[in-house]
Every structure is written in C-alpha cells, then in structure tokens.
Write a protein that holds these residues in place. Structure first.
Motif, PDB file in Angstrom:
ATOM      1  N   UNK A  31       0.801  -1.224   0.000  1.00 29.33           N
ATOM      2  CA  UNK A  31       0.000   0.000   0.000  1.00 29.33           C
ATOM      3  C   UNK A  31       0.837   1.278   0.000  1.00 29.33           C
ATOM      4  N   UNK A  32       1.990   1.258   0.656  1.00 31.53           N
ATOM      5  CA  UNK A  32       2.810   2.468   0.690  1.00 31.53           C
ATOM      6  C   UNK A  32       3.347   2.828  -0.686  1.00 31.53           C
ATOM      7  N   UNK A  65       5.557  -7.046   6.783  1.00 33.53           N
ATOM      8  CA  UNK A  65       4.892  -8.232   7.305  1.00 33.53           C
ATOM      9  C   UNK A  65       3.675  -8.489   6.436  1.00 33.53           C
ATOM     10  N   UNK A  66       3.186  -9.703   6.421  1.00 28.78           N
ATOM     11  CA  UNK A  66       1.932  -9.989   5.740  1.00 28.78           C
ATOM     12  C   UNK A  66       0.778  -9.657   6.674  1.00 28.78           C
ATOM     13  N   UNK A  67      -0.313  -9.187   6.103  1.00 31.91           N
ATOM     14  CA  UNK A  67      -1.491  -8.842   6.892  1.00 31.91           C
ATOM     15  C   UNK A  67      -1.936 -10.038   7.736  1.00 31.91           C
ATOM     16  N   UNK A  68      -2.388  -9.748   8.940  1.00 35.36           N
ATOM     17  CA  UNK A  68      -2.875 -10.802   9.845  1.00 35.36           C
ATOM     18  C   UNK A  68      -3.966 -11.636   9.190  1.00 35.36           C
ATOM     19  N   UNK A  69      -4.794 -11.013   8.382  1.00 32.40           N
ATOM     20  CA  UNK A  69      -5.869 -11.755   7.728  1.00 32.40           C
ATOM     21  C   UNK A  69      -5.344 -12.659   6.612  1.00 32.40           C
ATOM     22  N   UNK A  70      -4.099 -12.465   6.199  1.00 28.27           N
ATOM     23  CA  UNK A  70      -3.476 -13.410   5.275  1.00 28.27           C
ATOM     24  C   UNK A  70      -2.914 -14.596   6.041  1.00 28.27           C
ATOM     25  N   UNK A  71      -2.191 -14.320   7.107  1.00 30.87           N
ATOM     26  CA  UNK A  71      -1.510 -15.401   7.822  1.00 30.87           C
ATOM     27  C   UNK A  71      -2.478 -16.304   8.580  1.00 30.87           C
ATOM     28  N   UNK A  72      -3.642 -15.780   8.982  1.00 30.34           N
ATOM     29  CA  UNK A  72      -4.584 -16.592   9.757  1.00 30.34           C
ATOM     30  C   UNK A  72      -5.788 -17.073   8.962  1.00 30.34           C
ATOM     31  N   UNK A  73      -6.201 -16.316   7.932  1.00 30.89           N
ATOM     32  CA  UNK A  73      -7.413 -16.642   7.201  1.00 30.89           C
ATOM     33  C   UNK A  73      -7.183 -16.807   5.704  1.00 30.89           C
ATOM     34  N   UNK A  74      -5.986 -16.501   5.227  1.00 34.85           N
ATOM     35  CA  UNK A  74      -5.704 -16.511   3.785  1.00 34.85           C
ATOM     36  C   UNK A  74      -6.729 -15.661   3.040  1.00 34.85           C
ATOM     37  N   UNK A  75      -7.036 -14.502   3.624  1.00 35.51           N
ATOM     38  CA  UNK A  75      -8.126 -13.680   3.094  1.00 35.51           C
ATOM     39  C   UNK A  75      -7.669 -12.297   2.657  1.00 35.51           C
ATOM     40  N   UNK A  76      -6.352 -12.077   2.567  1.00 31.41           N
ATOM     41  CA  UNK A  76      -5.859 -10.757   2.190  1.00 31.41           C
ATOM     42  C   UNK A  76      -4.494 -10.919   1.540  1.00 31.41           C
ATOM     43  N   UNK A  77      -4.178 -10.056   0.580  1.00 29.53           N
ATOM     44  CA  UNK A  77      -2.847 -10.104  -0.041  1.00 29.53           C
ATOM     45  C   UNK A  77      -2.122  -8.769   0.091  1.00 29.53           C
ATOM     46  N   UNK A  78      -2.546  -7.937   1.050  1.00 27.17           N
ATOM     47  CA  UNK A  78      -1.840  -6.687   1.327  1.00 27.17           C
ATOM     48  C   UNK A  78      -0.717  -6.945   2.337  1.00 27.17           C
ATOM     49  N   UNK A  79       0.368  -6.214   2.188  1.00 28.80           N
ATOM     50  CA  UNK A  79       1.459  -6.257   3.158  1.00 28.80           C
ATOM     51  C   UNK A  79       1.358  -5.065   4.103  1.00 28.80           C
ATOM     52  N   UNK A  80       2.066  -5.152   5.216  1.00 30.88           N
ATOM     53  CA  UNK A  80       2.094  -4.099   6.227  1.00 30.88           C
ATOM     54  C   UNK A  80       3.550  -3.697   6.431  1.00 30.88           C
ATOM     55  N   UNK A  81       3.907  -2.413   6.333  1.00 25.28           N
ATOM     56  CA  UNK A  81       5.281  -2.009   6.619  1.00 25.28           C
ATOM     57  C   UNK A  81       5.722  -2.527   7.983  1.00 25.28           C
ATOM     58  N   UNK A  82       6.954  -2.997   8.080  1.00 25.91           N
ATOM     59  CA  UNK A  82       7.421  -3.667   9.294  1.00 25.91           C
ATOM     60  C   UNK A  82       7.349  -2.772  10.525  1.00 25.91           C
ATOM     61  N   UNK A  83       7.430  -1.457  10.336  1.00 27.54           N
ATOM     62  CA  UNK A  83       7.391  -0.554  11.491  1.00 27.54           C
ATOM     63  C   UNK A  83       5.980  -0.124  11.864  1.00 27.54           C
ATOM     64  N   UNK A  84       4.970  -0.656  11.192  1.00 33.05           N
ATOM     65  CA  UNK A  84       3.572  -0.342  11.511  1.00 33.05           C
ATOM     66  C   UNK A  84       3.126  -1.260  12.647  1.00 33.05           C
ATOM     67  N   UNK A  85       2.643  -0.712  13.768  1.00 33.04           N
ATOM     68  CA  UNK A  85       2.291  -1.571  14.911  1.00 33.04           C
ATOM     69  C   UNK A  85       1.002  -2.355  14.737  1.00 33.04           C
ATOM     70  N   UNK A 134      -0.950   5.559   7.154  1.00 30.41           N
ATOM     71  CA  UNK A 134      -1.360   6.368   8.311  1.00 30.41           C
ATOM     72  C   UNK A 134      -0.464   6.068   9.510  1.00 30.41           C
ATOM     73  N   UNK A 135      -0.175   7.061  10.338  1.00 32.33           N
ATOM     74  CA  UNK A 135       0.769   6.860  11.443  1.00 32.33           C
ATOM     75  C   UNK A 135       0.193   6.033  12.574  1.00 32.33           C
ATOM     76  N   UNK A 136       1.099   5.405  13.313  1.00 29.24           N
ATOM     77  CA  UNK A 136       0.763   4.728  14.572  1.00 29.24           C
ATOM     78  C   UNK A 136      -0.315   3.664  14.434  1.00 29.24           C
ATOM     79  N   UNK A 137      -0.362   2.985  13.287  1.00 29.86           N
ATOM     80  CA  UNK A 137      -1.323   1.909  13.115  1.00 29.86           C
ATOM     81  C   UNK A 137      -2.755   2.364  12.994  1.00 29.86           C
ATOM     82  N   UNK A 138      -2.974   3.641  12.713  1.00 31.83           N
ATOM     83  CA  UNK A 138      -4.329   4.166  12.614  1.00 31.83           C
ATOM     84  C   UNK A 138      -4.967   3.765  11.282  1.00 31.83           C
TER      85      UNK A 138
END
Length: 377
Positions: A31-32, A65-85, A134-138
């Motif tokens: 997304x970034x 990191x891979x989105x939590x919904x990918x790793x647990x549900x295989x329901x998303x293909x977006x990544x998350x920047x490693x510094x995003x909480x 968005x900052x701080x995981x918002x």
C-alpha cells in the motif's frame, strides 16, 4: 484497476494474485507504494519479514509483514510495513465487525467483501483521498461493519457518522441479482455498493467539513430536506420521476441530494477506474466527432489533474466498447447508463472537488482501530 507486472520476471499479474504463475514468486500489494510486488522471505532477529524481490543481485532495504488476515485466514494479499504496529493492513483495519465466520456461508462472503474493499481503497489511495501509510497503526477512511441478517433483525446497508454497514448477503450473486430485479435496478454490484457508501463518507469530509455546502446545493439541491421522508416518498412512488434521466445518473439518485451525490460519486469512481484499466493496456480510442484521430486513453489516476471534458470524451466510446463486448458474450450491458448534460454537470462537480483535494496530503481524521485483530460479531 491497472494490470501489474511481476518485478522479478516481468510477467503480468493482477490485483488479487498471491503468486506469480511464471516465476513462482510470492506476491503482495504494497500500500505504501500502491503497487503489486514480488516478495521474498527474510529472517531477521528471529522475526519473519518480507522484502521486494528484485531482478539481479540488488536487494531492497524495505521490510514488510503480511497482513494478519493473510496469515490466519488466507483472506488478504496486502502487506504491512514492518514498522507499523497494527497487525492488519490499511484496508483490513477499516473493518470493525465481521460476520460470524463459524457459519459455513460467511467466510466466502467476507472474503469477497474484503476484495471489493481493497479495490475501493486502491482507487481512494490513488486519488489522494485515503492515507496509504497512516501513522501509529491508525486507519484513514470509513469504518465498516459486515453483518448478516438474524431472525427479526434484518441488516440495512447504509452510512452514519463515518460508519458503513453492509449486509453480507450482497456478496451472494444470486441474492444480489434477486434484489436488483425486485428493486428494478439496471446495475447492482458489490464494488458498486462500496463506492456508493464511500460517497456518503466523503460528502461529510469533502463537502460538509470543507466549506463546500453552498456550491453543492447549487448543483445537487438542498440536503437539509428531511432525509427519511424523502426516502419514504421515493419508495412510495416506485422511484419514478418524469424525465429523471435529464438530471440524474440513476433513478435512485432522485431520492435525496445525499443519494444523488453518492450515486454520482460512485459513477466517477467507475469512470476513473475503467479508464485506468484501458490506459494500462495502451488502448487507443476514436473519439466521436474525430473519427480519423486515435487518442491514447488518459490514466486519470496518474495524470494529476486530468481535464474532465477529456475524460468524458473517452468514457463514452469506452463504455460503448465494453457493452458491445459483453453483448458478444451473451451478457447484459456492463454499464447500462446514459449520461445527460445534467448528470455530467454533477460529475464535473465531483471531479473538481477531488482534484482540489488530491494535491494535498490526505488527512487522518482521528479514527483509530485496535492494535489487535477484529473479532467476528
């Protein structure tokens, strides 16, 4: 939606892909960067991280990191920047309530709704209307609740104060077609619902909160009229007004100025998304009245401030082509609308509001999501 290419091997890939069929690379949407990318796993301090997989020996310093919904549900293909909480990606964190996933029909419904929401997020991000980091995981954008009907508790799709509620039954093709026929609608899609309801959210943000109410009223009418009564009257008369096509993009737009805006907003998102798709295929069009001149289709999501008249000139022959292709396959028209001068005036208003907004950094309006995954209702 444009087509993408694997950055490792160059093979065409698409927005929902998780693996390149040519080179076998894992894929994720970043997304970034608003781009699909081949990614490879790296282990750093015992933590699983991913980086873009590039050609040659060059290594990317970016980590995801891979989105939590990918790793647990295989329901998303977006990544998350490693510094995003936030363990959820910028799209999934917009969903506050899920349907009961223990019900066998709901996981597929939820997946389809998230696919449509990610497509909406892409367009909003490209238009500068939603922050991609968005900052701080918002979260930046409307918050969603995906709900299922319960005995005596039907779910009504709608928007209120930044919250969009969607009935997961709309993800069932047969049910959605049944409702379209029952309500005499020429068009009803899951992505269309997301685009329409996002229009209500952005009316608050770009019109009411940005000092554009008077300009809006001069084009769409006075939104201060009783909304509930207007909808009652609309359904009581069967939605029919004489000559509505002269002033509105759809029959439902006649119900109230807010609905007129939301329908027009959705049509504008249809327009820019389809034009971007055509531009990504290097498409050329013969513009009516200029039959001897072929023009490259403009990509309005990468042009900055595209000229509205140019977009409309290209939109008309493009929709004729799309409808003709659909008919060749025995399908109904993909875009069963004809835009009148009155409807085009309203589309121009939406275009101008967005163009005046997209040059600014999208604001985060204070909405936060939990730093933990959402739980089903």
């Amino acid at each position: 939606m444009k087509t993408f290419h694997c950055q490792h091997c160059g093979h065409p890939i698409f927005f929902e892909n998780v693996e390149c069929l040519q080179c076998g690379s894992a894929l994720a949407f970043l997304p970034d960067r608003l781009n699909m990318a081949a990614i490879e796993k790296v282990d750093e301090d015992g933590q699983e991280r991913w980086r873009p997989r590039l050609r040659g020996r060059k290594e990317s310093a970016a980590r995801y990191r891979l989105c939590h919904n990918h790793t647990t549900q295989n329901a998303c293909n977006f990544a998350v920047p490693a510094n995003d909480p936030n363990p959820l990606c910028v799209s999934c964190r917009l969903t506050r309530v899920l349907p009961d996933l223990s019900q066998p029909e709901n996981p597929l419904r939820w997946y389809r709704m998230e696919v449509a929401k990610r497509r909406l997020f892409y367009t909003l991000g490209k238009l500068g209307l939603a922050a991609t980091t968005p900052p701080d995981g918002q979260a930046d954008g409307p918050i969603f609740e995906f709900l299922a009907d319960l005995p005596g508790q039907p779910v009504m799709t709608g928007h209120a104060a930044g919250l969009i509620t969607l009935n997961v039954a709309e993800a069932d093709d047969a049910e959605r077609v049944r409702r379209r026929v029952e309500m005499h609608e020429p068009y009803r899609t899951l992505l269309g619902h997301f685009r329409h309801e996002s229009g209500h959210y952005y009316w608050d943000r770009l019109v009411a909160q940005s000092g554009r109410a008077e300009g809006f009223r001069s084009v769409f009418g006075d939104e201060r009229q009783d909304y509930a009564r207007a909808l009652q009257d609309h359904y009581a008369r069967g939605g029919t007004l004489p000559d509505w096509q002269e002033h509105f993009v759809s029959e439902y737009a006649t119900a109230h100025p807010w609905e007129d805006w939301a329908e027009t907003w959705a049509h504008y998102l249809h327009m820019v998304d389809l034009l971007e798709t055509a531009a990504s295929y290097n498409m050329k069009l013969t513009v009516p009245g200029q039959e001897t001149e072929m023009e490259d289709v403009v990509n309005p999501l990468e042009t900055g401030h595209p000229d509205f008249d140019t977009l409309v000139e290209q939109w008309v022959p493009l929709t004729l082509l799309v409808n003709s292709l659909n008919r060749s396959l025995g399908q109904e028209d993909a875009y069963p609308f004809a835009l009148s001068p009155g409807a085009l005036e309203k589309l121009r208003f939406v275009h101008d509001v967005i163009c005046r907004t997209r040059s600014k950094a999208p604001a985060v309006d204070g909405q936060e999501t939990p730093a933990a995954p959402v739980t089903p209702a």
